[in-house]
Design a protein around this motif. Structure first.
Motif, PDB file in Angstrom:
ATOM      1  N   VAL A 258     -62.983  -6.034  29.375  1.00 33.28           N
ATOM      2  CA  VAL A 258     -62.039  -6.235  30.474  1.00 33.28           C
ATOM      3  C   VAL A 258     -62.716  -5.924  31.807  1.00 33.28           C
ATOM      4  CG1 VAL A 258     -59.865  -5.471  31.503  1.00 33.28           C
ATOM      5  CG2 VAL A 258     -60.029  -5.800  29.029  1.00 33.28           C
TER       6      VAL A 258
ATOM      7  N   PHE B   7     -54.123  -2.220  32.521  1.00 36.61           N
ATOM      8  CA  PHE B   7     -54.335  -2.874  31.237  1.00 36.61           C
ATOM      9  C   PHE B   7     -54.204  -1.778  30.186  1.00 36.61           C
ATOM     10  CE2 PHE B   7     -56.361  -5.853  34.097  1.00 36.61           C
ATOM     11  CZ  PHE B   7     -56.024  -7.088  33.556  1.00 36.61           C
TER      12      PHE B   7
ATOM     13  N   VAL C  76     -52.114  -4.636  25.905  1.00 36.96           N
ATOM     14  CA  VAL C  76     -53.160  -5.180  25.038  1.00 36.96           C
ATOM     15  C   VAL C  76     -52.817  -4.746  23.619  1.00 36.96           C
ATOM     16  CG1 VAL C  76     -55.630  -5.287  24.581  1.00 36.96           C
ATOM     17  CG2 VAL C  76     -54.809  -4.923  26.919  1.00 36.96           C
TER      18      VAL C  76
ATOM     19  N   LEU D 126     -51.787  -9.291  26.149  1.00 34.99           N
ATOM     20  CA  LEU D 126     -52.963  -9.927  25.585  1.00 34.99           C
ATOM     21  C   LEU D 126     -53.074  -9.502  24.131  1.00 34.99           C
ATOM     22  CD1 LEU D 126     -55.449  -9.196  28.513  1.00 34.99           C
ATOM     23  CD2 LEU D 126     -54.505 -11.435  27.927  1.00 34.99           C
TER      24      LEU D 126
ATOM     25  N   LYS E 135     -55.283  -9.043  20.921  1.00 30.10           N
ATOM     26  CA  LYS E 135     -56.679  -8.967  20.479  1.00 30.10           C
ATOM     27  C   LYS E 135     -56.872  -9.797  19.209  1.00 30.10           C
ATOM     28  CE  LYS E 135     -57.378  -4.170  22.034  1.00 30.10           C
ATOM     29  NZ  LYS E 135     -57.646  -2.786  21.580  1.00 30.10           N
TER      30      LYS E 135
ATOM     31  N   ASP F 129     -61.337 -15.622  27.009  1.00 30.52           N
ATOM     32  CA  ASP F 129     -61.502 -15.429  28.449  1.00 30.52           C
ATOM     33  C   ASP F 129     -60.457 -16.213  29.236  1.00 30.52           C
ATOM     34  OD1 ASP F 129     -63.670 -13.967  27.676  1.00 30.52           O
ATOM     35  OD2 ASP F 129     -65.183 -15.220  28.676  1.00 30.52           O
TER      36      ASP F 129
ATOM     37  N   PHE G 155     -57.233 -14.436  29.467  1.00 28.87           N
ATOM     38  CA  PHE G 155     -57.325 -13.304  30.382  1.00 28.87           C
ATOM     39  C   PHE G 155     -57.186 -13.763  31.830  1.00 28.87           C
ATOM     40  CE2 PHE G 155     -59.643 -10.379  33.112  1.00 28.87           C
ATOM     41  CZ  PHE G 155     -59.149  -9.151  32.712  1.00 28.87           C
TER      42      PHE G 155
ATOM     43  N   THR H 197     -53.743 -14.542  32.849  1.00 31.96           N
ATOM     44  CA  THR H 197     -53.007 -13.313  33.142  1.00 31.96           C
ATOM     45  C   THR H 197     -53.296 -12.830  34.559  1.00 31.96           C
ATOM     46  OG1 THR H 197     -52.861 -12.574  30.849  1.00 31.96           O
ATOM     47  CG2 THR H 197     -52.811 -10.860  32.520  1.00 31.96           C
TER      48      THR H 197
END
Length: 258
Positions: A19, A54, A80, A99, A101, A105, A108, A111
């Motif tokens: 991140v 985050f 996350v 997000l 896992k 990319d 992300f 976001t």
């Protein structure tokens, strides 16, 4: 639009670094801290008061939601998570964004664009959404805690669902975003975090002894100290599983060891 002060709170160092690297070239975000311990993250968020966090859901001994409840204010949270699809529906309804896992990319950066748009408009109602998310999750946990007699865990295998008797589970090990369940007969792989599993098993003879392992007391043969003072649990199949410092006190308490 002013620069967006940002904190990363995730117990996985590699996830934190990723991140951090993805944020590096975006001058609209000012990364003011990265924290891998849940309690420290909560304290630093209250102290530094970032605009954006985050926030990982799973920390040893604390959840991301516990951190949210312990804050004096609500920054924007990007959760996350490796949660299952049912929990993700809750994020869709109540959370600003999340997000899952492992995320790509492109997801992300989408976001980040959403965050930038929010701060340029300052849409109302965010605090209320956070409150409703916490209320929803607390109600869900209460319902789950009320069911303390879980005796079987469903595991999908091909076009079948195996019902694993919890009494036959020796131990459970984390494997990425999956859990490996070792029973008396065989190993099963389940797309479920061990954090979620221990919540269903903690009222039985199970204990989490490491961020990546759960053991069944009924299958522990002995505790073994190494020459360096580290502690392992020796299971009946002679497998040694490390007890981390963060879980040792709770583990000993359940064993009745002072």
């Amino acid at each position: 639009m002013a620069v967006i002060k940002t904190i990363i709170a995730d117990d996985e160092i590699l996830a934190t670094k990723r991140v951090e690297l993805l944020l590096k070239d975006n001058k609209k975000f000012d990364l003011i801290g990265c924290y891998n311990q849940g309690q420290e993250a909560m304290e630093k968020i209250n102290e530094l008061r970032p605009d954006l966090v985050f926030l990982d859901i799973n920390f040893p001994n604390i959840t991301g939601f516990d951190i949210v409840k312990g804050l004096e204010y609500n920054p924007i949270f990007i959760f996350v998570t490796a949660y299952d699809k049912h929990a993700i529906k809750a994020f869709d309804v109540f959370a600003f964004d999340f997000l899952v896992k492992p995320f790509k990319d492109e997801r992300f950066f989408k976001t980040l664009s959403k965050v930038e748009e929010y701060f340029s408009r300052k849409s109302p109602g965010y605090d209320e959404k956070v409150s409703k998310l916490l209320e929803y999750l607390e109600n869900k946990e209460s319902a789950r805690s009320a069911d303390q007699n879980l005796t079987k865990i469903p595991v999908k295998l091909g076009n079948k669902i195996n019902l694993i008797a919890t009494s036959e589970i020796k131990y459970i090990l984390a494997s990425g975003y999956y859990s490996e369940i070792y029973t008396l007969k065989k190993k099963y792989v389940l797309r479920e975090s061990i954090t979620n599993l221990i919540k269903q098993l903690e009222h039985q003879s199970f204990a989490r002894i490491h961020r990546s392992s759960i053991v069944n007391f009924d299958f522990i043969e002995e505790l073994v100290y190494s020459n360096y003072g580290e502690l392992d649990v020796k299971m009946v199949d002679h497998n040694l599983i490390r007890v981390s410092k963060g879980y040792k006190k709770t583990f000993f308490s359940k064993l009745g060891i002072n």
